[in-house]
Design a protein around this motif. Structure first.
Motif, PDB file in Angstrom:
ATOM      1  N   GLY A   1       2.758  59.054  27.332  1.00 39.98           N
ATOM      2  CA  GLY A   1       2.043  59.863  28.049  1.00 39.98           C
ATOM      3  C   GLY A   1       2.417  61.669  27.906  1.00 39.98           C
TER       4      GLY A   1
ATOM      5  N   TRP B   1      -7.339  62.119  21.210  1.00 36.03           N
ATOM      6  CA  TRP B   1      -7.481  60.896  22.198  1.00 36.03           C
ATOM      7  C   TRP B   1      -5.867  61.105  22.965  1.00 36.03           C
ATOM      8  N   THR B   2      -5.699  59.849  24.036  1.00 35.92           N
ATOM      9  CA  THR B   2      -4.442  59.956  24.374  1.00 35.92           C
ATOM     10  C   THR B   2      -3.875  58.487  24.010  1.00 35.92           C
ATOM     11  N   GLU B   3      -2.506  58.448  24.016  1.00 31.89           N
ATOM     12  CA  GLU B   3      -1.978  57.120  23.740  1.00 31.89           C
ATOM     13  C   GLU B   3      -1.737  56.319  24.971  1.00 31.89           C
ATOM     14  N   ARG B   4      -1.940  55.221  25.176  1.00 27.71           N
ATOM     15  CA  ARG B   4      -1.749  54.343  26.266  1.00 27.71           C
ATOM     16  C   ARG B   4      -0.423  54.346  26.760  1.00 27.71           C
TER      17      ARG B   4
ATOM     18  N   TRP C   1      -1.809  64.687  24.065  1.00 33.68           N
ATOM     19  CA  TRP C   1      -2.846  64.174  23.471  1.00 33.68           C
ATOM     20  C   TRP C   1      -2.871  64.542  21.994  1.00 33.68           C
TER      21      TRP C   1
ATOM     22  N   CYS D   1      -8.476  56.391  25.377  1.00 32.27           N
ATOM     23  CA  CYS D   1      -6.834  56.124  25.716  1.00 32.27           C
ATOM     24  C   CYS D   1      -6.849  54.909  24.737  1.00 32.27           C
TER      25      CYS D   1
END
Length: 126
Positions: free
Chosen positions: A94, A88-91, A97, A42
């Protein structure tokens, strides 16, 4: 399995691929292999000034998030934060991905379908 191979080629050992059995609606097992994909990592790579997002709750809550603003998709990411990640995921964004330009290109090269890249983000170095 071809998707798994692409991800592992660019991000070896980082993400989770959990084997699972798939059955059709009659309960007949589908030939696999099939995996549940768990994106690990993240980061905070969104460049807000170059993206079409609203910041919801900034200054009011610690866990504030971006929300897509009205209008066409526009998302710019900091390539130095992405680094060598394939996905990845973004902080602060939400529910989705992200895949790197490198992974998207590899998926295209290998002829994998079922991916919607119309909401692509520009990766820039700042």
């Amino acid at each position: 399995m071809r998707f798994k191979d692409c991800v592992e080629e660019l991000d070896p050992g980082r993400h989770g691929f959990f084997p699972l059995a798939v059955e059709d609606k009659k309960g007949v097992a589908r030939l696999g292999p099939y995996f549940l994909f768990n994106v690990v990592g993240c980061i905070d790579s969104i460049i807000e000034a170059q993206s079409n997002f609203n910041a919801l709750g900034r200054g009011q809550v610690d866990g504030w998030q971006y929300e897509r603003a009205a209008g066409p998709w526009k998302c710019t990411l900091d390539a130095s934060v992405i680094g060598g990640r394939a996905c990845w995921t973004e902080r602060r964004y939400g529910g989705r991905w992200f895949v790197s330009d490198r992974l998207a290109e590899l998926l295209r090269e290998r002829g994998l379908s079922g991916f919607d890249f119309k909401e692509a983000c520009e990766e820039v170095s700042i």
